[in-house]
Design a protein around this motif. Structure first.
Motif, PDB file in Angstrom:
ATOM      1  N   PHE A 241      -2.371   4.118   7.367  1.00 58.36           N
ATOM      2  CA  PHE A 241      -3.762   3.913   6.962  1.00 58.36           C
ATOM      3  C   PHE A 241      -4.191   2.465   7.178  1.00 58.36           C
ATOM      4  O   PHE A 241      -5.224   2.197   7.820  1.00 58.36           O
ATOM      5  CB  PHE A 241      -3.904   4.311   5.491  1.00 58.36           C
ATOM      6  CG  PHE A 241      -5.205   3.920   4.840  1.00 58.36           C
ATOM      7  CD1 PHE A 241      -6.359   4.635   5.076  1.00 58.36           C
ATOM      8  CD2 PHE A 241      -5.252   2.847   3.966  1.00 58.36           C
ATOM      9  CE1 PHE A 241      -7.563   4.279   4.469  1.00 58.36           C
ATOM     10  CE2 PHE A 241      -6.439   2.480   3.348  1.00 58.36           C
ATOM     11  CZ  PHE A 241      -7.602   3.197   3.606  1.00 58.36           C
ATOM     12  N   LEU A 242      -3.401   1.527   6.670  1.00 54.11           N
ATOM     13  CA  LEU A 242      -3.759   0.126   6.836  1.00 54.11           C
ATOM     14  C   LEU A 242      -3.624  -0.308   8.292  1.00 54.11           C
ATOM     15  O   LEU A 242      -4.443  -1.081   8.803  1.00 54.11           O
ATOM     16  CB  LEU A 242      -2.886  -0.761   5.947  1.00 54.11           C
ATOM     17  CG  LEU A 242      -3.307  -0.923   4.494  1.00 54.11           C
ATOM     18  CD1 LEU A 242      -2.598  -2.109   3.861  1.00 54.11           C
ATOM     19  CD2 LEU A 242      -4.809  -1.105   4.349  1.00 54.11           C
ATOM     20  N   GLY A 243      -2.576   0.188   8.973  1.00 55.59           N
ATOM     21  CA  GLY A 243      -2.388  -0.167  10.370  1.00 55.59           C
ATOM     22  C   GLY A 243      -3.546   0.265  11.246  1.00 55.59           C
ATOM     23  O   GLY A 243      -3.990  -0.478  12.132  1.00 55.59           O
ATOM     24  N   PHE A 244      -4.061   1.467  10.996  1.00 58.43           N
ATOM     25  CA  PHE A 244      -5.177   1.973  11.789  1.00 58.43           C
ATOM     26  C   PHE A 244      -6.414   1.101  11.609  1.00 58.43           C
ATOM     27  O   PHE A 244      -7.080   0.730  12.583  1.00 58.43           O
ATOM     28  CB  PHE A 244      -5.495   3.417  11.398  1.00 58.43           C
ATOM     29  CG  PHE A 244      -6.734   3.959  12.045  1.00 58.43           C
ATOM     30  CD1 PHE A 244      -6.727   4.354  13.375  1.00 58.43           C
ATOM     31  CD2 PHE A 244      -7.922   4.054  11.326  1.00 58.43           C
ATOM     32  CE1 PHE A 244      -7.887   4.839  13.980  1.00 58.43           C
ATOM     33  CE2 PHE A 244      -9.080   4.547  11.921  1.00 58.43           C
ATOM     34  CZ  PHE A 244      -9.054   4.937  13.258  1.00 58.43           C
TER      35      PHE A 244
ATOM     36  N   CYS B 203       0.826  -1.205   0.000  1.00 52.17           N
ATOM     37  CA  CYS B 203       0.000   0.000   0.000  1.00 52.17           C
ATOM     38  C   CYS B 203       0.862   1.258   0.000  1.00 52.17           C
ATOM     39  O   CYS B 203       0.634   2.190  -0.774  1.00 52.17           O
ATOM     40  CB  CYS B 203      -0.923  -0.011   1.215  1.00 52.17           C
ATOM     41  SG  CYS B 203      -2.132   1.334   1.254  1.00 52.17           S
ATOM     42  N   ALA B 204       1.872   1.277   0.872  1.00 51.77           N
ATOM     43  CA  ALA B 204       2.750   2.439   0.968  1.00 51.77           C
ATOM     44  C   ALA B 204       3.481   2.690  -0.349  1.00 51.77           C
ATOM     45  O   ALA B 204       3.570   3.832  -0.820  1.00 51.77           O
ATOM     46  CB  ALA B 204       3.762   2.234   2.096  1.00 51.77           C
ATOM     47  N   ASP B 205       3.978   1.621  -0.957  1.00 49.97           N
ATOM     48  CA  ASP B 205       4.731   1.783  -2.202  1.00 49.97           C
ATOM     49  C   ASP B 205       3.829   2.221  -3.343  1.00 49.97           C
ATOM     50  O   ASP B 205       4.201   3.073  -4.153  1.00 49.97           O
ATOM     51  CB  ASP B 205       5.422   0.460  -2.554  1.00 49.97           C
ATOM     52  CG  ASP B 205       6.335   0.604  -3.756  1.00 49.97           C
ATOM     53  OD1 ASP B 205       7.316   1.356  -3.668  1.00 49.97           O
ATOM     54  OD2 ASP B 205       6.058  -0.037  -4.790  1.00 49.97           O
ATOM     55  N   THR B 206       2.625   1.655  -3.407  1.00 52.32           N
ATOM     56  CA  THR B 206       1.688   2.048  -4.466  1.00 52.32           C
ATOM     57  C   THR B 206       1.249   3.489  -4.294  1.00 52.32           C
ATOM     58  O   THR B 206       1.217   4.260  -5.265  1.00 52.32           O
ATOM     59  CB  THR B 206       0.453   1.124  -4.460  1.00 52.32           C
ATOM     60  OG1 THR B 206       0.876  -0.233  -4.625  1.00 52.32           O
ATOM     61  CG2 THR B 206      -0.503   1.498  -5.580  1.00 52.32           C
TER      62      THR B 206
END
Length: 242
Positions: free
Chosen positions: A187-190, A140-143
């Motif tokens: 974002f995904l972690g939350f 997600c972070a890389d995209t």
């Protein structure tokens, strides 16, 4: 077998996977082969648990929307830019293949049951969940960084020597793109944290779950950095004479 073991109604997973793949194809985020691959990835992921299905959906939907963000500018910067992304089965497997294998292992060992993270009492489940989240936080972070960083007004630099390079160069980083990697992982972690509180089983006295947000942030930044280093050193780069 996975669905019988998990006790989940198979139609839930089938409808989720079918809806995700059809939506992606309709919105041109996926090619036909990408939609087929996404169906099986979604099916196996949801069989492993609702939190994991949530992570997959958030990664896919957010990345697809960002691909379309300021598409007219990206077309000028990327000759191979495709409207909506139109990701093929190769890209789907590259982004979700390892995480899908983790889901198969989890579903086979724990019949799709998800618990609060607890490294002492449930080390294997916790490891599999963290590995899954780390994988998608990185993806997600890389995209996100690729889709937003290319729009940076400042020239990016090559991660290996900090020399200015054109936007879109493999291995290039910018302040905007780097900041976006942290936002994508967080974002995904939350939502993994929120999903854990909503859907996972608690046996009492588990450790605090919120540090998983920091874990996802770190995984996103570190994973994207490693990807940039690989892009600058081993990925093929060429010059478009046109």
């Amino acid at each position: 077998i996975i669905f019988v073991q998990s006790g989940e109604h198979p139609m839930v997973a089938i409808v989720f996977a079918l809806g995700l793949s059809v939506y992606g194809y309709w919105r041109r985020s996926l090619s036909l082969s990408g939609a087929f691959a996404a169906f099986f990835v979604g099916l196996i992921t949801l069989a492993s648990g609702l939190v994991k299905g949530l992570m997959l959906a958030l990664f896919f939907l957010s990345s697809s929307q960002l691909t379309k963000f300021k598409a007219s500018i990206k077309k000028k910067l990327e000759p191979e830019f495709k409207e909506g992304g139109q990701r093929t089965w190769v890209q789907v497997v590259s982004n979700g293949g390892f995480a899908t294998l983790l889901c198969l292992v989890h579903a086979s060992l724990f019949a799709g049951r998800e618990f609060y993270l607890d490294a002492e009492r449930r080390p294997v489940q916790t490891f599999l969940a963290c590995a899954f989240l780390g994988h998608y936080a990185c993806a997600c972070a890389d995209t996100w960084a690729s889709e937003i960083g290319i729009l940076s007004k400042s020239d990016p630099v090559l991660v290996t020597n900090f020399v200015s390079v054109p936007a879109g160069t493999n291995g290039a980083v910018s302040p905007l793109g780097t900041l976006t990697t942290a936002v994508g992982g967080t974002f995904l972690g939350f939502f993994f944290y929120v999903g854990t509180l909503l859907f996972c089983q608690s046996q009492g006295n588990e450790p605090a779950q919120w540090p998983i947000i920091l874990f996802a942030t770190a995984a996103g930044v570190l994973g994207s950095l490693i990807d940039s280093i690989l892009g600058a050193t081993v990925q093929y780069s060429g010059w478009d004479v046109h």
